[in-house]
Design a protein around this motif. Structure first.
Motif, PDB file in Angstrom:
ATOM      1  N   ARG A  34       9.638   0.753  10.843  1.00 29.45           N
ATOM      2  CA  ARG A  34       9.232  -0.640  10.658  1.00 29.45           C
ATOM      3  C   ARG A  34       8.340  -0.916   9.466  1.00 29.45           C
ATOM      4  N   CYS A  35       7.822   0.101   8.830  1.00 30.84           N
ATOM      5  CA  CYS A  35       6.851  -0.127   7.764  1.00 30.84           C
ATOM      6  C   CYS A  35       7.255   0.543   6.453  1.00 30.84           C
ATOM      7  N   ALA A  36       7.841   1.736   6.556  1.00 35.32           N
ATOM      8  CA  ALA A  36       8.062   2.563   5.367  1.00 35.32           C
ATOM      9  C   ALA A  36       9.009   1.928   4.349  1.00 35.32           C
ATOM     10  N   MET A  37       9.865   0.999   4.770  1.00 32.84           N
ATOM     11  CA  MET A  37      10.778   0.386   3.810  1.00 32.84           C
ATOM     12  C   MET A  37      10.014  -0.484   2.809  1.00 32.84           C
ATOM     13  N   CYS A  38       8.842  -0.916   3.151  1.00 28.32           N
ATOM     14  CA  CYS A  38       8.055  -1.759   2.247  1.00 28.32           C
ATOM     15  C   CYS A  38       6.773  -1.079   1.763  1.00 28.32           C
ATOM     16  N   HIS A  39       6.277  -0.113   2.516  1.00 32.19           N
ATOM     17  CA  HIS A  39       4.985   0.508   2.188  1.00 32.19           C
ATOM     18  C   HIS A  39       5.126   2.002   1.954  1.00 32.19           C
ATOM     19  N   THR A  40       4.494   2.503   0.885  1.00 30.78           N
ATOM     20  CA  THR A  40       4.345   3.950   0.755  1.00 30.78           C
ATOM     21  C   THR A  40       3.000   4.295   1.370  1.00 30.78           C
ATOM     22  N   GLY A  48       5.018  -0.293  -3.113  1.00 28.86           N
ATOM     23  CA  GLY A  48       6.400  -0.734  -3.022  1.00 28.86           C
ATOM     24  C   GLY A  48       6.412  -2.249  -2.945  1.00 28.86           C
ATOM     25  N   ILE A  49       7.192  -2.780  -2.010  1.00 29.99           N
ATOM     26  CA  ILE A  49       7.212  -4.233  -1.793  1.00 29.99           C
ATOM     27  C   ILE A  49       5.839  -4.669  -1.284  1.00 29.99           C
ATOM     28  N   GLY A  50       5.217  -3.824  -0.496  1.00 33.73           N
ATOM     29  CA  GLY A  50       3.860  -4.075   0.001  1.00 33.73           C
ATOM     30  C   GLY A  50       2.907  -3.039  -0.602  1.00 33.73           C
ATOM     31  N   THR A  60     -11.281  -2.316   2.777  1.00 34.52           N
ATOM     32  CA  THR A  60     -11.270  -3.769   2.888  1.00 34.52           C
ATOM     33  C   THR A  60      -9.891  -4.278   2.482  1.00 34.52           C
ATOM     34  N   ALA A  61      -9.521  -5.444   2.999  1.00 35.12           N
ATOM     35  CA  ALA A  61      -8.209  -6.028   2.713  1.00 35.12           C
ATOM     36  C   ALA A  61      -8.088  -6.334   1.225  1.00 35.12           C
ATOM     37  N   ALA A  62      -6.866  -6.248   0.723  1.00 41.11           N
ATOM     38  CA  ALA A  62      -6.558  -6.624  -0.660  1.00 41.11           C
ATOM     39  C   ALA A  62      -7.403  -5.876  -1.691  1.00 41.11           C
ATOM     40  N   SER A  63      -7.637  -4.576  -1.455  1.00 41.60           N
ATOM     41  CA  SER A  63      -8.514  -3.826  -2.367  1.00 41.60           C
ATOM     42  C   SER A  63      -7.804  -2.742  -3.173  1.00 41.60           C
ATOM     43  N   THR A  64      -6.460  -2.721  -3.173  1.00 38.08           N
ATOM     44  CA  THR A  64      -5.768  -1.710  -3.987  1.00 38.08           C
ATOM     45  C   THR A  64      -5.091  -2.396  -5.172  1.00 38.08           C
ATOM     46  N   THR A  65      -4.519  -1.596  -6.060  1.00 41.68           N
ATOM     47  CA  THR A  65      -3.793  -2.132  -7.202  1.00 41.68           C
ATOM     48  C   THR A  65      -2.461  -2.668  -6.698  1.00 41.68           C
ATOM     49  N   TYR A  66      -2.408  -3.956  -6.500  1.00 43.27           N
ATOM     50  CA  TYR A  66      -1.213  -4.581  -5.939  1.00 43.27           C
ATOM     51  C   TYR A  66      -1.336  -6.084  -6.139  1.00 43.27           C
ATOM     52  N   ASN A  67      -0.218  -6.747  -6.292  1.00 40.80           N
ATOM     53  CA  ASN A  67      -0.202  -8.189  -6.508  1.00 40.80           C
ATOM     54  C   ASN A  67      -0.258  -8.935  -5.166  1.00 40.80           C
ATOM     55  N   GLY A  98      -0.236 -17.728   5.320  1.00 36.15           N
ATOM     56  CA  GLY A  98       0.192 -17.704   3.924  1.00 36.15           C
ATOM     57  C   GLY A  98       0.421 -16.303   3.381  1.00 36.15           C
ATOM     58  N   THR A  99       0.203 -15.268   4.210  1.00 32.28           N
ATOM     59  CA  THR A  99       0.443 -13.904   3.716  1.00 32.28           C
ATOM     60  C   THR A  99       1.923 -13.690   3.412  1.00 32.28           C
ATOM     61  N   LYS A 100       2.181 -12.776   2.475  1.00 28.58           N
ATOM     62  CA  LYS A 100       3.566 -12.454   2.104  1.00 28.58           C
ATOM     63  C   LYS A 100       4.198 -11.523   3.135  1.00 28.58           C
ATOM     64  N   MET A 101       3.372 -10.897   3.968  1.00 27.01           N
ATOM     65  CA  MET A 101       3.960  -9.954   4.934  1.00 27.01           C
ATOM     66  C   MET A 101       4.454 -10.703   6.161  1.00 27.01           C
ATOM     67  N   LYS A 113       0.108   2.775  19.259  1.00 23.84           N
ATOM     68  CA  LYS A 113       0.583   4.053  18.710  1.00 23.84           C
ATOM     69  C   LYS A 113       0.597   4.012  17.185  1.00 23.84           C
ATOM     70  N   LEU A 114       1.076   2.896  16.661  1.00 23.56           N
ATOM     71  CA  LEU A 114       1.177   2.756  15.212  1.00 23.56           C
ATOM     72  C   LEU A 114      -0.212   2.793  14.562  1.00 23.56           C
ATOM     73  N   ILE A 115      -1.172   2.087  15.147  1.00 21.48           N
ATOM     74  CA  ILE A 115      -2.518   2.041  14.568  1.00 21.48           C
ATOM     75  C   ILE A 115      -3.150   3.438  14.618  1.00 21.48           C
TER      76      ILE A 115
HETATM   77  C1  HEC Z   1       9.384  -6.529   4.523  1.00 19.16           C
HETATM   78  C2  HEC Z   1       8.289  -5.802   3.926  1.00 19.16           C
HETATM   79  C3  HEC Z   1       7.142  -5.352   4.800  1.00 19.16           C
HETATM   80  C4  HEC Z   1       7.193  -4.666   5.993  1.00 19.16           C
HETATM   81  C5  HEC Z   1       8.425  -4.248   6.772  1.00 19.16           C
HETATM   82  C6  HEC Z   1       5.824  -4.392   6.358  1.00 19.16           C
HETATM   83  N1  HEC Z   1       4.961  -4.904   5.429  1.00 19.16           N
HETATM   84 FE1  HEC Z   1       2.926  -4.729   5.419  1.00 19.16          FE
HETATM   85  N2  HEC Z   1       2.824  -5.852   3.744  1.00 19.16           N
HETATM   86  C7  HEC Z   1       3.904  -6.354   3.057  1.00 19.16           C
HETATM   87  C8  HEC Z   1       3.451  -7.184   1.966  1.00 19.16           C
HETATM   88  C9  HEC Z   1       4.331  -7.932   0.971  1.00 19.16           C
HETATM   89  C10 HEC Z   1       2.034  -7.147   2.019  1.00 19.16           C
HETATM   90  C11 HEC Z   1       1.069  -7.907   1.097  1.00 19.16           C
HETATM   91  C12 HEC Z   1       0.735  -9.219   1.798  1.00 19.16           C
HETATM   92  C13 HEC Z   1       0.040 -10.273   0.925  1.00 19.16           C
HETATM   93  O1  HEC Z   1      -0.351  -9.984  -0.222  1.00 19.16           O
HETATM   94  O2  HEC Z   1      -0.090 -11.386   1.444  1.00 19.16           O
HETATM   95  C14 HEC Z   1       1.672  -6.303   3.141  1.00 19.16           C
HETATM   96  C15 HEC Z   1       0.371  -5.999   3.506  1.00 19.16           C
HETATM   97  C16 HEC Z   1       0.014  -5.114   4.517  1.00 19.16           C
HETATM   98  C17 HEC Z   1      -1.341  -4.700   4.836  1.00 19.16           C
HETATM   99  C18 HEC Z   1      -2.605  -5.097   4.100  1.00 19.16           C
HETATM  100  C19 HEC Z   1      -2.930  -3.974   3.118  1.00 19.16           C
HETATM  101  C20 HEC Z   1      -4.124  -4.180   2.200  1.00 19.16           C
HETATM  102  O3  HEC Z   1      -4.178  -3.453   1.179  1.00 19.16           O
HETATM  103  O4  HEC Z   1      -5.002  -5.004   2.476  1.00 19.16           O
HETATM  104  C21 HEC Z   1      -1.252  -3.839   5.888  1.00 19.16           C
HETATM  105  C22 HEC Z   1      -2.392  -3.152   6.601  1.00 19.16           C
HETATM  106  C23 HEC Z   1       0.146  -3.731   6.219  1.00 19.16           C
HETATM  107  N3  HEC Z   1       0.891  -4.514   5.365  1.00 19.16           N
HETATM  108  C24 HEC Z   1       0.633  -2.912   7.222  1.00 19.16           C
HETATM  109  C25 HEC Z   1       1.979  -2.867   7.601  1.00 19.16           C
HETATM  110  C26 HEC Z   1       2.469  -2.079   8.715  1.00 19.16           C
HETATM  111  C27 HEC Z   1       1.610  -1.148   9.560  1.00 19.16           C
HETATM  112  C28 HEC Z   1       3.809  -2.300   8.813  1.00 19.16           C
HETATM  113  C29 HEC Z   1       4.772  -1.798   9.845  1.00 19.16           C
HETATM  114  C30 HEC Z   1       4.657  -2.403  11.150  1.00 19.16           C
HETATM  115  C31 HEC Z   1       4.159  -3.236   7.743  1.00 19.16           C
HETATM  116  N4  HEC Z   1       3.026  -3.540   7.045  1.00 19.16           N
HETATM  117  C32 HEC Z   1       5.454  -3.689   7.499  1.00 19.16           C
HETATM  118  C33 HEC Z   1       5.236  -6.132   3.343  1.00 19.16           C
HETATM  119  C34 HEC Z   1       5.721  -5.493   4.464  1.00 19.16           C
END
Ligand code: HEC
Length: 122
Positions: A34-40, A48-50, A60-67, A98-101, A113-115
Motif C-alpha cells: 500500500r505504500c511502496a509504490m509511491c514511497h521509498t 518517489g511520487i511521495g 517533523t512533517a514536510a522536512s525532507t527534500t521533496y515538493n 488539501g494534502t496530495k496524499m 501493524k503498519l505504524i
Molecule cells: C499514490 C501515492 C501514495 C501512496 C500509495 C501513499 N502515499 Fe504517502 N504520500 C504521498 C504524497 C504525494 C505525499 C506528500 C503529500 C503532500 O505534500 O501533501 C505523501 C506523504 C506522506 C507522509 C508525510 C511525510 C513527510 O515527510 O512529512 C507520510 C508519513 C506518508 N505519506 C506515509 C504513507 C504510508 C505509510 C503509506 C501506505 C499506507 C502511504 N503514504 C501511501 C503519496 C502516497
C-alpha cells in the motif's frame, strides 16, 4: 503482481484454504502493498511520487527534500509520532485538508501493524 496475489488470495478464500499468513499480513507486507509504490524508505534515496519515509518516525512533517503541497508545509509543526501517523493514515485529507496524499487505511489493526513497521525505518 499485487493483482495476481489478490487473485490467488481470493481463490484460496473461495476454497476455504486461506493460509493464516495471507489472511494476516505483517506491517512490512502492508507497506509493500500500500505504500511502496509511491514511497521509498531507503535512506538517502531520491523521493518517489511521495517523500522518502526513511526515518519518518519522530521527524517533523514536510522536512525532507521533496515538493510538498502547501497544505503539508502548513502542517510542518506536526511531529510524526504514533498518534499523528494514525490520524494521517486513516484519512490523510481529513488530518491535512488539501494534502496530495490520497491513499487511506481505515482498518485500525492494519494501521497499528503498519505504524509499528514505520518505526523501524531508519
Ligand atoms: C499514490 C501515492 C501514495 C501512496 C500509495 C501513499 N502515499 Fe504517502 N504520500 C504521498 C504524497 C504525494 C505525499 C506528500 C503529500 C503532500 O505534500 O501533501 C505523501 C506523504 C506522506 C507522509 C508525510 C511525510 C513527510 O515527510 O512529512 C507520510 C508519513 C506518508 N505519506 C506515509 C504513507 C504510508 C505509510 C503509506 C501506505 C499506507 C502511504 N503514504 C501511501 C503519496 C502516497
Amino acid at each position: 503482481m499485487i493483482a495476481l496475489r489478490r487473485l490467488i488470495l481470493c481463490a484460496a478464500l473461495g476454497l476455504g484454504l486461506a493460509p493464516a499468513a495471507a489472511a494476516q499480513p505483517t506491517g512490512a507486507d502492508i507497506y509493500k502493498q500500500r505504500c511502496a509504490m509511491c514511497h521509498t524508505s531507503k535512506a538517502g534515496a531520491k523521493p518517489g511520487i511521495g517523500p522518502n519515509l526513511a526515518g519518518v518516525y519522530g521527524r517533523t512533517a514536510a522536512s525532507t527534500t521533496y515538493n510538498y503541497s502547501a497544505a503539508m508545509k502548513k502542517k510542518a509543526a506536526v511531529k510524526w509520532d504514533k498518534a499523528s501517523l494514525d490520524a494521517f493514515l486513516t484519512y490523510p485529507g481529513k488530518f491535512i485538508p488539501g494534502t496530495k496524499m490520497v491513499a487511506q487505511l481505515p482498518d485500525k489493526t492494519m494501521r497499528e501493524k503498519l505504524i509499528a513497521y514505520l518505526v523501524t525505518l531508519k
